[in-house]
Write a protein that holds these residues in place. Structure first.
Motif, PDB file in Angstrom:
ATOM      1  N   GLY A   1      48.433 -23.715  -9.066  1.00  0.00           N
ATOM      2  CA  GLY A   1      48.309 -23.291  -7.662  1.00  0.00           C
ATOM      3  C   GLY A   1      49.326 -22.201  -7.395  1.00  0.00           C
ATOM      4  O   GLY A   1      50.539 -22.411  -7.506  1.00  0.00           O
TER       5      GLY A   1
ATOM      6  N   ARG B   1      50.472 -19.704  -1.115  1.00  0.00           N
ATOM      7  CA  ARG B   1      51.628 -19.477  -0.247  1.00  0.00           C
ATOM      8  C   ARG B   1      52.917 -20.050  -0.859  1.00  0.00           C
ATOM      9  O   ARG B   1      53.927 -19.378  -0.972  1.00  0.00           O
TER      10      ARG B   1
ATOM     11  N   VAL C   1      41.859 -18.500  -8.922  1.00  0.00           N
ATOM     12  CA  VAL C   1      41.708 -17.196  -8.261  1.00  0.00           C
ATOM     13  C   VAL C   1      42.323 -16.103  -9.153  1.00  0.00           C
ATOM     14  O   VAL C   1      43.541 -16.075  -9.373  1.00  0.00           O
TER      15      VAL C   1
ATOM     16  N   THR D   1      46.120 -30.353  -0.976  1.00  0.00           N
ATOM     17  CA  THR D   1      46.519 -31.760  -0.984  1.00  0.00           C
ATOM     18  C   THR D   1      45.428 -32.681  -1.499  1.00  0.00           C
ATOM     19  O   THR D   1      45.714 -33.661  -2.201  1.00  0.00           O
TER      20      THR D   1
ATOM     21  N   GLU E   1      53.633 -31.224  -4.865  1.00  0.00           N
ATOM     22  CA  GLU E   1      53.964 -30.970  -3.461  1.00  0.00           C
ATOM     23  C   GLU E   1      53.524 -32.140  -2.572  1.00  0.00           C
ATOM     24  O   GLU E   1      52.665 -32.925  -2.929  1.00  0.00           O
ATOM     25  N   LYS E   2      54.137 -32.226  -1.404  1.00  0.00           N
ATOM     26  CA  LYS E   2      53.772 -33.247  -0.428  1.00  0.00           C
ATOM     27  C   LYS E   2      52.488 -32.867   0.270  1.00  0.00           C
ATOM     28  O   LYS E   2      52.180 -31.680   0.306  1.00  0.00           O
ATOM     29  N   PRO E   3      51.755 -33.764   0.882  1.00  0.00           N
ATOM     30  CA  PRO E   3      51.868 -35.201   0.693  1.00  0.00           C
ATOM     31  C   PRO E   3      51.197 -35.626  -0.610  1.00  0.00           C
ATOM     32  O   PRO E   3      50.370 -34.892  -1.153  1.00  0.00           O
TER      33      PRO E   3
ATOM     34  N   GLY F   1      57.449 -33.629  -3.604  1.00  0.00           N
ATOM     35  CA  GLY F   1      58.460 -32.718  -3.056  1.00  0.00           C
ATOM     36  C   GLY F   1      58.700 -32.853  -1.559  1.00  0.00           C
ATOM     37  O   GLY F   1      58.217 -32.024  -0.775  1.00  0.00           O
TER      38      GLY F   1
ATOM     39  N   ASP G   1      50.084 -33.249   7.414  1.00  0.00           N
ATOM     40  CA  ASP G   1      50.537 -31.988   6.824  1.00  0.00           C
ATOM     41  C   ASP G   1      51.968 -31.654   7.260  1.00  0.00           C
ATOM     42  O   ASP G   1      52.806 -31.317   6.416  1.00  0.00           O
TER      43      ASP G   1
HETATM   44  P1  NAI Z   1      47.471 -22.341  -0.545  1.00  0.00           P
HETATM   45  O1  NAI Z   1      46.077 -22.566  -0.102  1.00  0.00           O
HETATM   46  O2  NAI Z   1      48.180 -21.096  -0.151  1.00  0.00           O
HETATM   47  O3  NAI Z   1      47.524 -22.438  -2.152  1.00  0.00           O
HETATM   48  C1  NAI Z   1      46.777 -23.373  -2.903  1.00  0.00           C
HETATM   49  C2  NAI Z   1      46.648 -22.873  -4.335  1.00  0.00           C
HETATM   50  O4  NAI Z   1      45.926 -23.830  -5.127  1.00  0.00           O
HETATM   51  C3  NAI Z   1      45.916 -21.550  -4.480  1.00  0.00           C
HETATM   52  O5  NAI Z   1      46.598 -20.801  -5.457  1.00  0.00           O
HETATM   53  C4  NAI Z   1      44.554 -21.955  -5.043  1.00  0.00           C
HETATM   54  O6  NAI Z   1      43.987 -20.933  -5.789  1.00  0.00           O
HETATM   55  C5  NAI Z   1      44.982 -23.113  -5.926  1.00  0.00           C
HETATM   56  N1  NAI Z   1      43.901 -24.019  -6.309  1.00  0.00           N
HETATM   57  C6  NAI Z   1      42.843 -24.416  -5.573  1.00  0.00           C
HETATM   58  N2  NAI Z   1      42.062 -25.251  -6.309  1.00  0.00           N
HETATM   59  C7  NAI Z   1      42.667 -25.371  -7.516  1.00  0.00           C
HETATM   60  C8  NAI Z   1      42.353 -26.095  -8.707  1.00  0.00           C
HETATM   61  N3  NAI Z   1      41.255 -26.868  -8.791  1.00  0.00           N
HETATM   62  N4  NAI Z   1      43.183 -25.988  -9.772  1.00  0.00           N
HETATM   63  C9  NAI Z   1      44.285 -25.220  -9.704  1.00  0.00           C
HETATM   64  N5  NAI Z   1      44.637 -24.506  -8.604  1.00  0.00           N
HETATM   65  C10 NAI Z   1      43.822 -24.593  -7.521  1.00  0.00           C
HETATM   66  O7  NAI Z   1      48.279 -23.634  -0.088  1.00  0.00           O
HETATM   67  P2  NAI Z   1      49.865 -23.811   0.087  1.00  0.00           P
HETATM   68  O8  NAI Z   1      50.259 -23.538   1.478  1.00  0.00           O
HETATM   69  O9  NAI Z   1      50.580 -23.112  -1.012  1.00  0.00           O
HETATM   70  O10 NAI Z   1      49.973 -25.410  -0.085  1.00  0.00           O
HETATM   71  C11 NAI Z   1      49.851 -26.028  -1.353  1.00  0.00           C
HETATM   72  C12 NAI Z   1      50.461 -27.418  -1.259  1.00  0.00           C
HETATM   73  O11 NAI Z   1      51.846 -27.289  -0.901  1.00  0.00           O
HETATM   74  C13 NAI Z   1      49.832 -28.327  -0.191  1.00  0.00           C
HETATM   75  O12 NAI Z   1      49.750 -29.630  -0.694  1.00  0.00           O
HETATM   76  C14 NAI Z   1      50.828 -28.289   0.967  1.00  0.00           C
HETATM   77  O13 NAI Z   1      50.858 -29.507   1.713  1.00  0.00           O
HETATM   78  C15 NAI Z   1      52.135 -28.084   0.241  1.00  0.00           C
HETATM   79  N6  NAI Z   1      53.128 -27.372   1.070  1.00  0.00           N
HETATM   80  C16 NAI Z   1      54.377 -27.904   1.172  1.00  0.00           C
HETATM   81  C17 NAI Z   1      55.326 -27.309   1.964  1.00  0.00           C
HETATM   82  C18 NAI Z   1      56.708 -27.889   2.059  1.00  0.00           C
HETATM   83  O14 NAI Z   1      57.407 -27.617   3.028  1.00  0.00           O
HETATM   84  N7  NAI Z   1      57.136 -28.660   1.092  1.00  0.00           N
HETATM   85  C19 NAI Z   1      55.025 -26.100   2.737  1.00  0.00           C
HETATM   86  C20 NAI Z   1      53.714 -25.556   2.480  1.00  0.00           C
HETATM   87  C21 NAI Z   1      52.798 -26.200   1.689  1.00  0.00           C
END
Ligand code: NAI
Length: 341
Positions: free
Chosen positions: A12, A15, A40, A78, A98-100, A126, A180
């Motif tokens: 992944g 962001r 992607v 998630t 990553e959480k949750p 995390g 979230d």
């Molecule tokens: P995002 O949508 O920007 O990124 C998700 C990534 O996963 C993308 O690169 C996508 O291409 C990839 N992906 C999708 N399906 C996939 C698969 N089958 N195999 C491999 N990769 C795949 O989402 P974001 O914001 O980066 O969030 C990702 C995780 O991080 C979520 O679980 C979110 O809850 C968590 N998160 C945690 C934060 C924190 O403060 N600890 C803050 C933001 C997000």
């Protein structure tokens, strides 16, 4: 694990995944970013161009088969976490995720069961705020008894409004505002109160700007109140619509005092005085607030995996955070208090 270096694959590259990948490539001692995975192609191009990544996989199973891979960092939507953790454990890999942990309690328990089958493998979810210097200071002061027994925590996660509507697109897989966003506050509250048992939760929410969230039964502002069986209480506020920036704030009330963590949400220690008055800039997003904590959590995972320390949080903690987040979501959607069994 006896090797001095942990070979990691980041899964992944959205962001947050890009941030984790940069940290592991450049800033975490004894970590080696050996491969990345995303369906992607543009994200894989980013990894090649920015990190010099040589092993880029579109398919998760192919990444797990990468020769010499020790661990994965799952930074994926998630809804995929539980299955991807289980696959990684079955392939003999340590897991940071990553959480949750999951949006489904049964899936959390399945992950715990799988982890028990591989006791030599580390699994860490995390909850980054536990690694923030200010939250750590507050936790230490509570343990020292500085404010007496804590009985009430008010904790909020307030995100800056994104006019592009990222959260609306994200809502299909995020689990809603409580699972979230508030899941961070839930974990903090359990940690700072010493893991009391939840008793009953009340919750409401509204849509101020992002009406598109209604389609997913989600809101852009939510409020929840939680009672614990030992009489302690917590109040949660989450928002996607702040005009001024990202504001994570927690107040812990004890019999002899109060600790306030994160008040003011200052980006820098600079005060601006001009013809608009006296002010300071606010942290624009979660990463600017918790950048150091993301590094420290990655370091704890790498160290624990290399046998140089223990993980400070458990899969059970992550399951409990999901259990409480689900009950909050149910309380809001069904407009009634929800009791814990
Ligand atoms: P995002 O949508 O920007 O990124 C998700 C990534 O996963 C993308 O690169 C996508 O291409 C990839 N992906 C999708 N399906 C996939 C698969 N089958 N195999 C491999 N990769 C795949 O989402 P974001 O914001 O980066 O969030 C990702 C995780 O991080 C979520 O679980 C979110 O809850 C968590 N998160 C945690 C934060 C924190 O403060 N600890 C803050 C933001 C997000």
């Amino acid at each position: 694990m006896t090797s001095a270096t942990l070979n990691i694959g980041v899964v992944g590259l959205g962001r947050l995944g890009q941030r984790h990948a940069e940290n592991l490539a450049h800033r975490v001692p004894n970590a080696k970013l050996v491969a990345v995975c995303s369906p992607v192609e543009k994200e894989l191009d980013w990894a090649r161009a920015t990190l010099g990544a040589q092993h880029c996989y579109a398919d998760y199973a192919a990444l797990l088969a990468h020769p010499g891979l020790d661990a994965v960092f799952l930074v994926t939507p998630t809804a995929l976490h539980a299955q991807q953790i289980i696959q990684a454990l079955q392939a003999g890999k340590h897991v940071f995720c990553e959480k949750p942990l999951s949006l489904d309690l049964e899936d959390c328990l399945k992950v715990e069961a799988e982890a028990r089958r591989h006791p030599h493998l580390k699994v860490m979810i995390g909850f980054v705020r536990r690694f923030d210097a200010s939250y750590r200071d507050a936790a230490a002061k509570i343990r020292e008894g500085l404010i007496g027994k804590p009985y009430l925590i008010r904790s909020q996660t307030m995100d800056q409004n994104d006019p592009g509507g990222f959260f609306v697109r994200f809502a299909a897989t995020s689990g809603g505002i409580f699972l979230d966003c508030s899941v961070h506050d839930i974990d903090l509250v359990r940690w700072l109160l010493g893991n009391p048992q939840p008793k009953r939760v009340y919750a409401i929410g509204t849509n101020v700007i992002h009406q598109g969230l209604r389609e997913f039964d989600d809101v852009d502002n939510g409020l929840a109140t939680l009672e614990f069986t030992d009489g302690s209480m917590a109040s949660f506020m989450a928002s996607r619509t702040m005009a001024h920036g990202h504001e994570t704030l927690t107040e812990v009330f004890g019999a002899h005092g109060r600790l306030t963590i994160g008040a003011g949400a200052r980006l820098h220690r600079v005060e601006i005085s001009d013809n608009k008055g006296i002010r300071h800039e606010c942290t624009p997003d979660f990463y600017s607030r918790f950048a150091d904590a993301f590094l420290l959590e990655a370091q704890e995972f790498v160290d624990a995996t290399l046998g140089k320390g223990e993980l400070s949080l458990s899969l059970g903690d992550a399951t409990e955070a999901t259990r409480i987040g689900l009950a909050m979501t149910q309380a809001m959607r069904e407009r009634r208090p929800v009791d814990f069994g």
